[in-house]
Motif scaffolding. Sequence first.
Motif, short mmCIF file in Angstrom:
data_model
loop_
_atom_site.label_atom_id
_atom_site.label_comp_id
_atom_site.label_asym_id
_atom_site.label_seq_id
_atom_site.Cartn_x
_atom_site.Cartn_y
_atom_site.Cartn_z
N GLU A 187 0.85 -1.19 0.00
CA GLU A 187 0.00 0.00 0.00
C GLU A 187 0.89 1.24 0.00
N PRO A 188 0.40 2.36 -0.59
CA PRO A 188 1.25 3.55 -0.66
C PRO A 188 1.57 4.09 0.73
N PRO A 189 2.87 4.32 1.02
CA PRO A 189 3.23 4.83 2.34
C PRO A 189 2.83 6.30 2.50
N SER A 190 2.59 6.69 3.73
CA SER A 190 2.30 8.11 4.01
C SER A 190 2.89 8.41 5.38
N PRO A 191 3.09 9.71 5.69
CA PRO A 191 3.68 10.03 6.99
C PRO A 191 2.79 9.48 8.11
N GLY A 192 3.40 8.87 9.08
CA GLY A 192 2.64 8.32 10.20
C GLY A 192 2.20 6.89 9.97
N ALA A 193 2.28 6.43 8.74
CA ALA A 193 1.88 5.04 8.48
C ALA A 193 3.07 4.12 8.71
N ILE A 194 2.79 2.95 9.26
CA ILE A 194 3.83 1.95 9.50
C ILE A 194 3.44 0.70 8.73
N ILE A 195 4.38 0.17 7.98
CA ILE A 195 4.07 -1.06 7.23
C ILE A 195 3.96 -2.22 8.21
N ASN A 196 2.91 -2.99 8.05
CA ASN A 196 2.68 -4.15 8.92
C ASN A 196 3.71 -5.24 8.63
N SER A 197 4.90 -5.03 9.16
CA SER A 197 5.95 -6.04 8.98
C SER A 197 5.77 -7.20 9.96
N ASN A 198 5.12 -6.94 11.08
CA ASN A 198 5.00 -7.98 12.10
C ASN A 198 4.26 -9.22 11.59
N SER A 199 3.20 -9.00 10.82
CA SER A 199 2.44 -10.17 10.35
C SER A 199 3.34 -11.08 9.54
N LEU A 200 4.15 -10.47 8.67
CA LEU A 200 5.02 -11.28 7.81
C LEU A 200 6.16 -11.90 8.62
N ALA A 201 6.71 -11.12 9.56
CA ALA A 201 7.82 -11.64 10.37
C ALA A 201 7.35 -12.76 11.27
N VAL A 202 6.23 -12.57 11.92
CA VAL A 202 5.71 -13.60 12.83
C VAL A 202 5.29 -14.83 12.03
N ALA A 203 4.67 -14.61 10.87
CA ALA A 203 4.28 -15.74 10.02
C ALA A 203 5.52 -16.53 9.61
N ALA A 204 6.60 -15.82 9.30
CA ALA A 204 7.84 -16.50 8.91
C ALA A 204 8.39 -17.30 10.09
N ALA A 205 8.32 -16.71 11.27
CA ALA A 205 8.81 -17.42 12.47
C ALA A 205 7.94 -18.64 12.76
N VAL A 206 6.64 -18.52 12.52
CA VAL A 206 5.73 -19.66 12.69
C VAL A 206 6.14 -20.77 11.72
N ARG A 207 6.36 -20.39 10.47
CA ARG A 207 6.75 -21.38 9.45
C ARG A 207 8.05 -22.09 9.83
N GLU A 208 8.98 -21.33 10.41
CA GLU A 208 10.25 -21.95 10.82
C GLU A 208 10.05 -23.06 11.84
N THR A 209 9.00 -23.00 12.62
CA THR A 209 8.74 -24.07 13.61
C THR A 209 8.12 -25.28 12.94
N GLY A 210 7.66 -25.11 11.71
CA GLY A 210 6.95 -26.19 11.03
C GLY A 210 5.44 -26.03 11.08
N ALA A 211 4.98 -25.02 11.81
CA ALA A 211 3.54 -24.77 11.89
C ALA A 211 3.10 -23.92 10.69
N VAL A 212 1.78 -23.81 10.54
CA VAL A 212 1.24 -23.09 9.37
C VAL A 212 0.57 -21.79 9.83
N PRO A 213 1.07 -20.64 9.37
CA PRO A 213 0.45 -19.39 9.77
C PRO A 213 -0.82 -19.11 8.97
N VAL A 214 -1.78 -18.49 9.64
CA VAL A 214 -3.01 -18.03 8.98
C VAL A 214 -3.06 -16.53 9.22
N LEU A 215 -2.88 -15.76 8.16
CA LEU A 215 -2.79 -14.30 8.33
C LEU A 215 -4.18 -13.68 8.41
#
Length: 404
Positions: A187-215
């Motif tokens: 999505e287009p960035p704007s001042p004050g907006a933060i990209i939701n990196s946590n969902s992707l990072a946590v999903a990646a960490a979930v995958r590393e355990t062998g579990a399946v993330p549901v976003l």
Amino acid sequence: MPTYEEARSIVLESVAPAGAERVETGRALGRTLAEDVAASWPLPFCDNSAMDGYAVRADDCRGPARLRITGYIPAGGTASAAVEPGCAVKIMTGAPTPPGCDAVIPFEEASVADGHVAVKGRVAARQHIRFRGEDVREGDVVLPRGTLLRPPEISMLASLGKTFVPVYRTVRVAVLSTGDELIELGEPPSPGAIINSNSLAVAAAVRETGAVPVLLGIARDDIASHAGKISEGLKADALITTAGVSAGDRDLVREVLAETGVVSRFWKVDVKPGGPTAFGMKDGKPVFSLPGNPVSALITFEAFVRPALLRMMGRKRVVRPTVKATLAGEVRKKAGKVNFLRVGIDVRDGEYFASSAGDQNTGILRTMVLADALAVLPADRTSFAAGERVDVLLLGEILESSRE
Ligand code: AMP
Ligand code: MG
């Protein structure tokens, strides 16, 4: 407020393996056995040659001897005729040894002429033969319940003819980010907006355990949005939320979780970073509320979520072992909390050396990127001298350091 170890114990006591299923052995890598596996037959299945050579009777070879070659058993062949006294049968590795044979002479130790093999010296009985059942006896429990299936275990299962294996179910883990400031990647960035990196990072960490993330995407900072997403998340086997768990006036996660019937087991842990972490249970399902800060979210995932997911998938060893590393420089901290110090690791002469990966402020993501490990600094201590050995949690492959 629980300590690091207490909080982790609370989490681990709350969760249990999620149930079992049968999967094809060829697809079972990284899964955990849900039942003992016993050998349906012995390994090896029959006496066979360990070398390419000549099957002989050791009695014929107490010294130099000349034996008539009477047959040939290739790999995959069958031991038809016996080895008669004074004779030898050419045999390939893995082929069943013929009756009468109690030793194999490797090609390298024999010379052949006129249909005879010349033996140079004494041959020991049983040499170069793999005997039926010497590896695994029929009925032996070779792989107990709880065994992590790595390539050697896959090899054993296949050798024993196990087409399917009983393993613990993989868990589905809902991942929810919260916050009005968040936008999704792309999505287009704007001042004050933060990209939701946590969902992707946590999903990646979930995958590393062998579990399946549901976003589940983003819950906005209002009760209705939180409630809708949290109910959806509770359909999975576990729910992880990030942010909105501190004491801010728009930190709604705990309030909505409580209204949804999630029973809180703790809120706030004596660790830094990651202090505001909360944990609760609903209908046997764990709910982890991690701080929003991307560094804190990943560190608390490592500390509390990863062990829980591994346990839910049947693993016995759920906490990475800590190893000792020598501090390259002095480190100071405040007394009171366990600190997770992001460190780079160098291996020199087989020893680990830890140096700070950079600014330890939780807002500094780059230091997390540069870290190979977390040094776990005890709560009561305040200063650590260069050269002191401390516990570190290796975060994964340190063969490939991000600092190279
Ligand atoms: P909070 O826990 O809501 O106070 O958030 C702490 C910090 O983490 C704030 O700077 C947030 O903008 C940031 N943050 C919260 N959620 C996310 C997210 N999903 N991705 C990246 N940063 C986030
Ligand atoms: Mg927030």
